[in-house]
Design an enzyme around this catalytic site. Structure first.
Site, PDB file in Angstrom:
ATOM      1  N   ARG A 110       0.829  -1.212   0.000  1.00  0.00           N
ATOM      2  CA  ARG A 110       0.000   0.000   0.000  1.00  0.00           C
ATOM      3  C   ARG A 110       0.862   1.261   0.000  1.00  0.00           C
ATOM      4  O   ARG A 110       0.455   2.303  -0.488  1.00  0.00           O
ATOM      5  CB  ARG A 110      -0.982   0.002   1.190  1.00  0.00           C
TER       6      ARG A 110
ATOM      7  N   TYR B  28     -12.799  18.945 -15.315  1.00  0.00           N
ATOM      8  CA  TYR B  28     -13.313  17.600 -15.579  1.00  0.00           C
ATOM      9  C   TYR B  28     -14.555  17.332 -14.701  1.00  0.00           C
ATOM     10  O   TYR B  28     -14.610  17.793 -13.552  1.00  0.00           O
ATOM     11  CB  TYR B  28     -12.192  16.607 -15.252  1.00  0.00           C
TER      12      TYR B  28
ATOM     13  N   ASP C  27      -4.130  20.356 -13.564  1.00  0.00           N
ATOM     14  CA  ASP C  27      -4.425  19.058 -14.172  1.00  0.00           C
ATOM     15  C   ASP C  27      -3.922  19.122 -15.616  1.00  0.00           C
ATOM     16  O   ASP C  27      -4.470  19.855 -16.440  1.00  0.00           O
ATOM     17  CB  ASP C  27      -5.938  18.791 -14.126  1.00  0.00           C
TER      18      ASP C  27
ATOM     19  N   LYS D  23      -5.287   8.123 -19.319  1.00  0.00           N
ATOM     20  CA  LYS D  23      -5.524   8.707 -20.639  1.00  0.00           C
ATOM     21  C   LYS D  23      -4.256   8.629 -21.486  1.00  0.00           C
ATOM     22  O   LYS D  23      -3.843   7.551 -21.836  1.00  0.00           O
ATOM     23  CB  LYS D  23      -6.018  10.146 -20.467  1.00  0.00           C
TER      24      LYS D  23
HETATM   25  C1  PLP Z   1     -10.228  11.297 -16.959  1.00  0.00           C
HETATM   26  C2  PLP Z   1      -9.793  12.544 -16.325  1.00  0.00           C
HETATM   27  C3  PLP Z   1      -9.652  12.628 -14.940  1.00  0.00           C
HETATM   28  C4  PLP Z   1      -9.975  11.457 -14.031  1.00  0.00           C
HETATM   29  O1  PLP Z   1      -9.128  10.374 -14.249  1.00  0.00           O
HETATM   30  P1  PLP Z   1      -9.541   8.848 -13.921  1.00  0.00           P
HETATM   31  O2  PLP Z   1      -8.281   8.114 -14.184  1.00  0.00           O
HETATM   32  O3  PLP Z   1     -10.669   8.481 -14.834  1.00  0.00           O
HETATM   33  O4  PLP Z   1      -9.959   8.810 -12.503  1.00  0.00           O
HETATM   34  C5  PLP Z   1      -9.228  13.822 -14.398  1.00  0.00           C
HETATM   35  N1  PLP Z   1      -8.960  14.892 -15.172  1.00  0.00           N
HETATM   36  C6  PLP Z   1      -9.094  14.857 -16.513  1.00  0.00           C
HETATM   37  C7  PLP Z   1      -8.786  16.071 -17.312  1.00  0.00           C
HETATM   38  C8  PLP Z   1      -9.505  13.690 -17.142  1.00  0.00           C
HETATM   39  O5  PLP Z   1      -9.646  13.653 -18.466  1.00  0.00           O
END
Ligand code: PLP
Length: 399
Positions: free
Chosen positions: A57, A110, A182, A207
């Protein structure tokens, strides 16, 4: 390693300490705990005086290689990882915000992040202020009224709005805020928020970093002090990245530069192509001169990214008929993968929101998010062309 170019780093960085038995590839270490015959050594590792692993963990060799690679690609002092991108965001905010604190952000984050801002943080007596995305004066004014965390995302999901990160980070720092960005849509190939003045950079590794839509993960990069605090929150709260997912993400990241270069090119060409389609109302892409913040994007980004969106005449009905006709696109909720992915925003990024909330964010019901893959551009263009041509002629009359 720091002097090497990006594509070289994305292949070699961060792996050496996690290799074993002369393996040239990072092994997937499926072990929950790590044993010690020497009690003194165990203790030294446990209190952090010696490198090593204790319990899955907290740390794991495969996961550590992933953290090192993203750390080096973002040019950060430290990095930590999470089970998902949302875990990276919620754990970061959980570490930094306490009752009575004030966070300034934008309306277009998001969908999941927006839910944290509108549903969860207010319950913890955190004051959340969401400004119109791209209204830099409004953001600066709110920062000056008090700001513990300035939280940005650029480009945004799904209308790819652009915020001037350097200018906002300067305002945030002047007010004593911790500036979080982000960077999921841009990736470190196209944009380096730390160089632009941010304190922390977040990724949904699910992504573009992983790039193959087969593993969930998240990361946070920044100063040692901030990242250690966030790591501590995560190790206790438990949103740990799985070693198998870390391996898949690492493998994907080796081709990050190749993929992103191709996705930048494909997205630009598709955006320009869509501008010439009669059924298309609006095309949103920072690489288009028509984008309201094209100049800022050009200044702070090395490439405009693989994400675009467009709205179609006839709204939901056109979307319903158009998308199933595409041969080379998954109709799905993910993005950033090697294959092209399309989806209506109302069922993907902003499914958690009501139509009214989406309208308030400037997301038309007929908006299609397009994540350009790495396919040959001729095939992607032809695919869209045939899909538009195959729509019934009376589509707009009936609607
Ligand atoms: C998909 C996404 C997230 C969240 O990510 P997960 O891996 O699905 O939890 C956060 N910010 C952006 C810009 C995203 O495209």
């Amino acid at each position: 390693m720091s002097e090497a170019k990006f594509s070289t780093k994305s292949i070699w960085a961060g792996e050496r300490d996690s290799l074993a038995f002369g393996a040239t590839q990072v092994p997937v270490v499926h072990s929950v705990s790590f044993g010690y015959d020497d009690m003194d050594e165990w203790y030294e590792v446990a209190i952090g005086n010696k490198p090593g692993h204790i319990y899955g963990r907290n740390t794991n060799p495969t996961v550590q290689a992933f953290e090192e690679k993203i750390r080096i690609l973002e040019g950060a002092e430290a990095a930590t990882s999470f089970s998902t991108g949302m875990a990276a965001i919620s754990n970061t905010l959980g570490t930094l915000l306490f009752p009575g604190d004030r966070i300034v952000s934008i309306k277009d984050t998001y969908g999941g992040t927006n839910k944290i801002f509108t549903e969860f943080l207010p319950k913890q007596q955190v004051d959340v202020v969401l400004c119109d995305t791209g209204d830099h004066e409004a953001i600066e004014q709110e920062i000056e009224r008090g700001c513990k965390v300035l939280y940005l995302e650029s480009p945004t999901n799904p209308t790819v709005k652009i915020t001037d990160i350097k200018r906002m980070a300067k305002a945030g720092k002047a007010a004593g805020a911790i500036v979080v960005v982000d960077n999921t849509f841009a990736t470190p190939v196209n944009q380096n928020p730390l160089e632009l003045g941010a304190d922390l950079v977040i990724h949904s590794a699910t992504k573009f970093l992983g790039g193959h839509a087969d593993a969930l993960g998240g990361s946070v990069c920044g100063s040692k002090e901030l990242v250690e605090a966030i790591y501590h929150y995560r190790e206790i709260n438990g949103a740990t990245l799985d070693p198998m997912a870390a391996y898949l993400l690492l493998r994907g990241m080796k081709t990050l530069k190749l993929r992103i270069d191709q996705q930048n090119k494909n997205a630009q060409e598709i955006a320009e192509f869509l501008q010439g389609i009669e059924l298309v109302d609006d095309v949103f892409y920072p690489g288009l001169e028509s984008h309201p913040n094209h100049d800022i994007a050009k200044e702070q980004m090395k490439g405009f990214g693989g994400m675009l969106s467009f709205s179609v005449k006839g709204g939901v009905e056109t979307v319903r008929q158009l998308l199933p006709k595409l041969q080379y696109a998954n109709r799905a909720a993910n993005l950033g993968s090697v294959e092209t992915v399309v989806g209506p925003s109302r069922t993907t990024s902003h499914v958690e929101c009501t139509p009214e909330e989406r309208a308030a964010m400037g997301i038309p019901e007929g908006l299609i998010r397009y994540s350009a893959g790495i396919e040959d551009i001729d095939d992607l263009r032809k695919d869209l062309e045939q899909a538009f041509k195959a729509l019934p002629a009376d589509l707009l009359i009936k609607n």
